[in-house]
Design an enzyme around this catalytic site. Structure first.
Site, PDB file in Angstrom:
ATOM      1  N   HIS A   1       0.853  -1.192   0.000  1.00 47.13           N
ATOM      2  CA  HIS A   1       0.000   0.000   0.000  1.00 47.13           C
ATOM      3  C   HIS A   1       0.885   1.235   0.000  1.00 47.13           C
ATOM      4  O   HIS A   1       1.841   1.341   0.774  1.00 47.13           O
ATOM      5  CB  HIS A   1      -0.895   0.013   1.237  1.00 47.13           C
TER       6      HIS A   1
ATOM      7  N   TYR B   1      -9.414   4.990   7.427  1.00 50.10           N
ATOM      8  CA  TYR B   1      -9.602   5.326   8.835  1.00 50.10           C
ATOM      9  C   TYR B   1     -10.688   6.391   8.910  1.00 50.10           C
ATOM     10  O   TYR B   1     -10.532   7.487   8.359  1.00 50.10           O
ATOM     11  CB  TYR B   1      -8.304   5.872   9.433  1.00 50.10           C
TER      12      TYR B   1
END
Length: 390
Positions: A73, A200
């Site tokens: 990522h 998030y």
């Protein structure tokens, strides 16, 4: 009775990696583990590997499956006010993270294990003589026989609830502890991830996290109360709450599927100082706990044993004690940096049930600043991808 140079209690990532690193230096060790091999290889824990962790696994020849099956990522999203704000990890730092489950690293380490076999399913473990130069470990093996393992040093890698830290005399350790007024309800769902990167989310109903373990398995979390009853959360309720918290003004399609596993995990910060008493060295969760928001737990354990393996190599091969004398101080500098970052991420993203309107507006101010300031985003990214091992 048997003898070895290093007795290692615990066959998690810390204990297994320490044994592997020591073997590369020609140092003998024996690993003792309370659970059976199948449990150790299947227990789902952390999933984010920092860049230094990936680099280390490559260096020692254990990165092949990680690169074949892990998910690199180069950024993640902070989602608030119904919008995504990408933290471009690689663009900001030149580094990345890799999603590869802790249990997969454990499998790789067990498969590569050399030297005496790992002793699984041991019980009644106790340590002796840790204030001396001749410590030992007694235990009952899987066949029910009582054993004694004499060592030159003992490494306590047996987690927060293990026996190692508790074996240190009262007054010899100073502990720092903070419990948070919320927990994570985590689920593994058999469905492709809904996004290519982690998300998030700060939402007025509570924090949510979209993560993954593979192209077919999604990992999802919801902020709940610490005493939440998992039975009150059927799958339908979990996905409904995830849809509400992960929603965006532009629309977000949450992939749903069969839930393979779910549970509630309380959140706390904990540090024990020093990380050494005589011939006993603590590493990983035996010495410190971080809330999972910063993805630091397993990576801190790796950092600890890198320092410890070098120190023990100097001591046992060259009679040089400088490394073991500085082991605790060296590790704690990185531990406290990770503690602060994990606290920062947790405080910024979760809804504190005791917070007033002033406190909640401060959270939004911090999120907006982090998402809009290159300097703030770079600081977050630098900590997230992992600081260099000392």
């Amino acid at each position: 009775m048997t003898s070895t140079q290093v007795g290692i209690i615990g066959a998690g990532p810390a204990g297994l990696l320490l044994s592997h690193l020591l073997h590369r230096e020609g140092i003998d060790s024996v690993v003792l583990e309370a659970r059976d091999r199948a449990y150790v290889e299947q227990r789902v824990r952390a999933g984010v590997c920092e860049q230094p962790t990936v680099d280390l696994l490559d260096e020692i020849g254990l990165g092949t499956r990680l690169h074949a099956e892990g998910l690199p990522h180069h950024g993640f999203s902070l989602r608030f006010d119904g919008e995504d704000h990408r933290i471009a990890l690689t663009e900001l730092t030149g580094k990345s993270i890799t999603v590869y489950g802790q249990q997969e690293i454990v499998k790789d380490l067990i498969a590569a294990h050399a030297g005496p076999p790992i002793e699984f399913e041991v019980s009644d473990v106790d340590v002796h003589g840790i204030a001396s130069d001749t410590p030992s470990v007694t235990y009952t093996d899987s066949g029910g026989h009582r054993r004694e393992l004499r060592c030159e040093v003992i490494a306590g890698c047996d987690g927060f609830h293990g026996i190692s830290r508790r074996a240190i005399p009262a007054g010899a350790l100073r502990t720092f502890d903070r419990e948070y007024p919320f927990a994570w309800l985590g689920v593994l769902a058999k469905t492709p991830p809904s996004d290519e990167e982690l998300i998030y989310t700060h939402h007025e109903r509570g924090f949510a996290l979209h993560s993954m373990r593979s192209p077919e398995i999604t990992r999802l979390y919801l902020q709940v109360a610490p005493d939440e009853d998992i039975a009150a959360w059927p799958d339908e309720r979990i996905f409904a709450e995830l849809r509400a918290r992960l929603a965006t003004t532009g629309g977000f399609a949450l992939h749903e599927g069969p839930v393979l596993d779910k549970g509630v995990t309380p959140m706390r910060s904990f540090v024990a100082e020093p990380m050494r008493y005589g011939s006993l060295f603590l590493a990983g969760d035996a010495a410190h706990i971080v809330p999972p928001t910063g993805a630091k737990g397993m990576n801190l354990a790796v950092a600890d044993v890198v320092v410890l393996s070098r120190a023990l190599s100097d001591l046992l091969r060259h009679n040089d004690s400088a490394g073991v004398e500085s082991y605790s101080d060296t590790c704690l500098r990185r531990v406290w940096r990770a503690e602060h970052f994990s606290w920062f991420m947790t405080s910024m993203l979760h809804v504190d049930p005791a917070a007033d309107g002033f406190g909640r507006r401060l959270q939004l101010s911090q999120l907006r600043y982090t998402a809009s300031s290159t300097a703030a985003a770079t600081s977050l990214a630098e900590n997230y991808v992992g600081l260099p091992f000392t």
